[in-house]
Design a protein around this motif. Structure first.
Motif, PDB file in Angstrom:
ATOM      1  N   VAL A 178       0.865  -1.182   0.000  1.00 15.36           N
ATOM      2  CA  VAL A 178       0.000   0.000   0.000  1.00 15.36           C
ATOM      3  C   VAL A 178       0.901   1.232   0.000  1.00 15.36           C
ATOM      4  O   VAL A 178       1.677   1.453   0.940  1.00 15.36           O
ATOM      5  CB  VAL A 178      -0.931   0.013   1.226  1.00 15.36           C
ATOM      6  CG1 VAL A 178      -1.781   1.279   1.226  1.00 15.36           C
ATOM      7  CG2 VAL A 178      -1.801  -1.237   1.253  1.00 15.36           C
ATOM      8  N   TRP A 179       0.782   2.044  -1.063  1.00 10.16           N
ATOM      9  CA  TRP A 179       1.644   3.214  -1.211  1.00 10.16           C
ATOM     10  C   TRP A 179       0.919   4.460  -0.691  1.00 10.16           C
ATOM     11  O   TRP A 179      -0.304   4.548  -0.729  1.00 10.16           O
ATOM     12  CB  TRP A 179       2.033   3.416  -2.682  1.00 10.16           C
ATOM     13  CG  TRP A 179       2.764   2.234  -3.235  1.00 10.16           C
ATOM     14  CD1 TRP A 179       2.234   1.198  -3.929  1.00 10.16           C
ATOM     15  CD2 TRP A 179       4.156   1.948  -3.106  1.00 10.16           C
ATOM     16  NE1 TRP A 179       3.188   0.288  -4.265  1.00 10.16           N
ATOM     17  CE2 TRP A 179       4.402   0.726  -3.770  1.00 10.16           C
ATOM     18  CE3 TRP A 179       5.232   2.615  -2.518  1.00 10.16           C
ATOM     19  CZ2 TRP A 179       5.656   0.156  -3.842  1.00 10.16           C
ATOM     20  CZ3 TRP A 179       6.491   2.051  -2.591  1.00 10.16           C
ATOM     21  CH2 TRP A 179       6.693   0.835  -3.248  1.00 10.16           C
ATOM     22  N   PRO A 180       1.672   5.447  -0.186  1.00  8.36           N
ATOM     23  CA  PRO A 180       1.030   6.647   0.384  1.00  8.36           C
ATOM     24  C   PRO A 180       0.431   7.533  -0.711  1.00  8.36           C
ATOM     25  O   PRO A 180       0.877   7.529  -1.865  1.00  8.36           O
ATOM     26  CB  PRO A 180       2.196   7.355   1.103  1.00  8.36           C
ATOM     27  CG  PRO A 180       3.412   6.913   0.348  1.00  8.36           C
ATOM     28  CD  PRO A 180       3.143   5.495  -0.081  1.00  8.36           C
ATOM     29  N   ALA A 181      -0.582   8.263  -0.327  1.00  3.73           N
ATOM     30  CA  ALA A 181      -1.193   9.211  -1.271  1.00  3.73           C
ATOM     31  C   ALA A 181      -0.251  10.401  -1.489  1.00  3.73           C
ATOM     32  O   ALA A 181       0.495  10.810  -0.597  1.00  3.73           O
ATOM     33  CB  ALA A 181      -2.539   9.696  -0.729  1.00  3.73           C
TER      34      ALA A 181
ATOM     35  N   LEU B 267       6.685   3.018   1.862  1.00  2.00           N
ATOM     36  CA  LEU B 267       5.804   1.983   2.412  1.00  2.00           C
ATOM     37  C   LEU B 267       5.626   2.160   3.912  1.00  2.00           C
ATOM     38  O   LEU B 267       4.537   1.923   4.454  1.00  2.00           O
ATOM     39  CB  LEU B 267       6.383   0.597   2.114  1.00  2.00           C
ATOM     40  CG  LEU B 267       6.350   0.145   0.658  1.00  2.00           C
ATOM     41  CD1 LEU B 267       7.085  -1.179   0.487  1.00  2.00           C
ATOM     42  CD2 LEU B 267       4.910  -0.002   0.174  1.00  2.00           C
ATOM     43  N   ALA B 268       6.708   2.588   4.597  1.00  2.00           N
ATOM     44  CA  ALA B 268       6.611   2.765   6.048  1.00  2.00           C
ATOM     45  C   ALA B 268       5.693   3.917   6.421  1.00  2.00           C
ATOM     46  O   ALA B 268       5.028   3.888   7.469  1.00  2.00           O
ATOM     47  CB  ALA B 268       8.007   2.990   6.628  1.00  2.00           C
ATOM     48  N   THR B 269       5.661   4.922   5.589  1.00  2.00           N
ATOM     49  CA  THR B 269       4.814   6.083   5.895  1.00  2.00           C
ATOM     50  C   THR B 269       3.406   5.950   5.343  1.00  2.00           C
ATOM     51  O   THR B 269       2.575   6.836   5.563  1.00  2.00           O
ATOM     52  CB  THR B 269       5.447   7.354   5.313  1.00  2.00           C
ATOM     53  OG1 THR B 269       5.637   7.192   3.899  1.00  2.00           O
ATOM     54  CG2 THR B 269       6.794   7.631   5.971  1.00  2.00           C
ATOM     55  N   ALA B 270       3.136   4.887   4.614  1.00  2.00           N
ATOM     56  CA  ALA B 270       1.809   4.736   4.017  1.00  2.00           C
ATOM     57  C   ALA B 270       0.762   4.321   5.041  1.00  2.00           C
ATOM     58  O   ALA B 270      -0.413   4.660   4.919  1.00  2.00           O
ATOM     59  CB  ALA B 270       1.860   3.715   2.880  1.00  2.00           C
TER      60      ALA B 270
END
Length: 766
Positions: free
Chosen positions: A579-582, A693-696
């Protein structure tokens, strides 16, 4: 004093603590097994907690298949212990052989009764270790040490592979109990995890039972004393792999990979093992190759479907033990009585060794599948299993080769050595018959094999129970001695005819196989093994020279590239699940900090002056400080500014000092720079993806809230970072300070020595 010496000599001749005491071990186990089978109904199960945290229980399970193996282990073991007393009479290390054989028997009993996978593996490895010491019993001889090493490397490596298979299987099934796993496996989906476990278990079982391509170690283990060969390499240890396959067959039996792997490997081993027997002149090695072929036939039968195949497996397991162990004893008696096992130097021994000749005839008849022997019943059941099972053409041809050459091998062991006249140009051997302990055990086993051929109902119940253990809920075929002109006798006639021709032309065939071996020996598995032993140190030395070349940039490049490739593999493996961040528009300060970092990095890659390189790397550090400042961490930014400023000043001072000493100020162009650039881009890309990825995901504020609410009332500080370092992580911070101080104290004498050397060096000195 003389009486003490006499007692010591007597103890040495009989073995310590006494031959009868050691012989009592297998005999007691045998009678204990008979009482157990008479007193209780199968299956028997017992367990106790061992390592509850890991779900490992010390559990045992005895069904018909285990009981059949236990009968061979204790029955043949009793004969081996008695035979060893005569074979090694007066040997100073006879007691050591008895101790090792006793330990091996315990390991074998544990293997065939253990129900827990981990416990089974422990006993499995115990058989490998004890067999290593038994094969290398004559450790003063180089051949014995080499054969023991080979057996341990092959079976030990297979044991490690088996352990991996057990772990994967236990994790996939959620249980370490073999009986439970076998019961549940038919209902399980053929997942990649179970397929991996299946392949690993096959490799482990194939190495132990000398299946192709791991077949080469068994004949080379014939450097062991004859009692060891008869016990380990005919009746018991080499059948452990077959036992494990038969135990797991009810669970994996419907898997196509399992079925065709067993049929294919077993058929190749059966045909190739018998063909390689024609290459040998040593009687024990001839018998060893025929054992390899029999093991291949057993594996092929396990792969066949239907209760007829399982009945044949049980019958052949017992029949092989009852004729092959006596034949190994015959080889030992011949060696003991003549000093040689080379068939070219033997002949007409029936007059000097009549009892051994009788044993050879009885056991050879069973091996050839002659009527009124248990070997005939086993081969009749094999024919029935082939007729009712799905056997491909190669397996049929392989069994034909196996049966025909088995007749020829039986003829060599029973007729050529004892009845064929010796060559006139050879001196007659000083042959003599052994004592009762050398003749009694093989004769007893051979007579049991013939008695079970005449009265098969004596073993009918145990064979039926063994078959039911391999094919639950089926009807077991009855053993039969039908001597009508049916398929069994017709097949026997053809097998005897072909085997007779091979026996007659044994010497020409031997010369042909010797020439073929000389031409193709470089491609054989033993050659592959030898080249591997030589290649592993060479590969290790080459890898060491490449990896540890003494260059720090090379070490850094290898470390960063390996880690980046590993992370990239994980990223690509789960690409569809991430899941990638917006996307959010960054602030001007954030973009400026990133540009500053990139400018410093690019500049550092292009400059050659040390001082300019230092300033460029400092620019990267200051850019990180700006980034911290615009992302809500001003205290971390200020710390970064201070550390980076001090670092640049100190290192710049050192560089200026080096320049004044004439050390130069230029940076040589590294040969790894293009590759380093590629690795840097790869590492940067991978780390960027990981950060995204970690910030998503949703940020968990529980730890943030904890420190925000407790910093003031408990630590009396509003700077949360300082509070964490000084109060909540006080011991950790103290440890870091201690490490820095100790490092400084360790470096201080070196700095003092360097300063003293510089002040004591004359001006203009070197």
């Amino acid at each position: 004093m003389a009486q003490a010496l006499s007692l010591d000599a007597s103890a040495t001749s009989l073995g310590w603590p006494g031959r009868s005491a050691f012989i009592a071990v297998p005999v007691t186990a045998l009678f204990g097994l008979i009482w157990l089978l008479w007193r209780f109904d199968l299956p028997l199960q017992w367990s106790m907690a061992w390592v509850p945290a890991l779900g490992v229980e010390f559990s045992f399970y005895v069904d018909g298949l285990s009981a059949l193996m236990l009968l061979m282990i204790t029955g043949v073991g009793s004969a081996v212990f008695v035979y060893a007393g005569g074979y090694l009479a007066g040997h100073p290390q006879q007691h050591r052989l008895y101790i090792l054989l006793s330990l091996f028997m315990v390991a074998m009993i544990g293997c065939v009764t253990a129900d827990n996978l981990i416990v089974l593996f422990l006993f499995w490895e115990m058989t490998s270790l004890t067999s290593f010491m038994l094969v290398g019993f004559n450790h003063e001889q180089p051949d014995s040490r080499k054969s023991a090493q080979q057996a341990l490397l092959v079976t030990g490596t297979g044991g490690l592979v088996l352990l991996a298979g057990f772990i994967v299987l236990g994790q996939a099934m959620g249980s370490w109990s073999m009986s439970e796993i076998v019961l549940r496996l038919p209902e399980m989906e053929q997942t990649p995890q179970l397929t991996t476990a299946l392949v690993l278990i096959l490799v482990g079982a194939f190495t132990k039972s000398a299946q192709f391509p791991f077949h080469f170690w068994l004949p080379n283990a014939m450097s062991a004393p004859t009692p060891v060969s008869a016990y380990l390499h005919s009746a018991t240890m080499v059948k452990l792999g077959v036992f494990l396959l038969a135990r797991l067959d009810p669970g994996f039996g419907e898997w196509a990979l399992w079925e065709w792997a067993l049929k294919g490997a077993g058929s190749i081993t059966a045909a190739w093992g018998m063909a390689l027997a024609l290459r040998e002149r040593d009687l024990k090695r001839i018998l060893a190759w025929s054992t390899v072929a029999t093991l291949g036939t057993l594996v092929m039968l396990v792969g066949l479907r239907g209760e007829g195949a399982t009945v044949a497996v049980g019958a052949l397991l017992l029949a092989h033990a009852l004729y092959k162990a006596p034949l190994f004893f015959v080889a030992g008696n011949v060696d003991h009585g003549t000093g040689t096992r080379v068939i070219d130097k033997l002949g007409s021994l029936r007059h000097a060794m009549p009892w051994t000749a009788a044993v050879a005839l009885l056991a050879g008849a069973s091996m050839a599948g002659m009527p009124l022997s248990f070997g005939y019943i086993a081969k009749d059941l094999i024919l029935e299993a082939k007729a009712s099972g799905d056997v491909f053409a190669f397996a049929t041809a392989a069994y034909t080769v196996f049966g025909a050459i088995a007749v020829a091998v039986a003829g060599v062991a029973a007729i050529r050595i004892f009845w064929r006249p010796r060559s006139e140009n050879l001196p007659p051997p000083d042959a003599h018959e052994g004592g009762p302990s050398l003749v009694g055990p093989p004769l007893a086993l051979a007579l049991i094999g013939m008695a079970l051929g005449v009265f098969p109902f004596l073993i009918q119940g145990l064979i039926s129970d063994a078959s039911l253990a391999m094919t639950p809920d089926t009807q077991v075929a009855a053993l039969s001695l039908a001597l009508d002109l049916g398929p069994a006798l017709s097949s026997l006639a053809v097998t005897l005819a072909i085997g007779g021709l091979i026996y007659v032309f044994w010497d020409p065939l031997h010369r042909l196989f010797e020439r073929l071996s000389a031409l193709t020996g470089h491609f054989g598995m033993i050659s592959v093994y030898e080249r591997s032993l030589k290649g592993i140190p060479q590969l290790a030395a080459g890898a060491t020279r490449w990896i540890q070349g003494g260059s720090l940039p090379s070490y850094t490049l290898l470390t960063v590239s390996s880690l980046s490739l590993a992370l990239l593999t994980l990223l690509l493996a789960g690409w569809g699940q991430w899941v990638w961040p917006a996307w959010e528009a960054p602030s001007v300060g954030f973009v400026g900090a990133c540009l500053l970092i990139m400018a410093g990095a690019v500049l550092a890659c292009g400059v050659r002056n040390r001082l300019v390189l230092l300033l460029a790397t400092g620019l990267v550090g200051f850019g990180c400080g700006v980034l911290f400042l615009f992302t809500g961490a001003p205290d971390v930014a200020y710390t970064q500014f201070v550390v980076e400023t001090v670092f640049v000043i100190v290192v710049a001072s050192v560089l200026i000092r080096l320049k004044r000493q004439g050390r130069g100020n230029s940076l040589p162009e590294p040969s790894l720079r293009p590759l380093a650039l590629a690795v840097a881009l790869l590492a940067g890309t991978v780390l960027t993806a990981l950060l995204l990825l970690a910030t998503a995901g949703a940020f968990d504020t529980s730890l943030t809230d904890f420190f925000a609410t407790r910093s003031v009332p408990e630590a009396f500080g509003r700077n949360v970072v300082n509070v964490i370092l000084v109060d909540f992580r006080a011991l950790d911070t103290l440890g870091e300070i201690t490490v820095v101080m100790l490092s400084f104290l360790a470096a201080w004498p070196l700095l003092q020595a360097l300063r003293t050397r510089r002040t004591s060096t004359p001006k203009g000195g070197v």
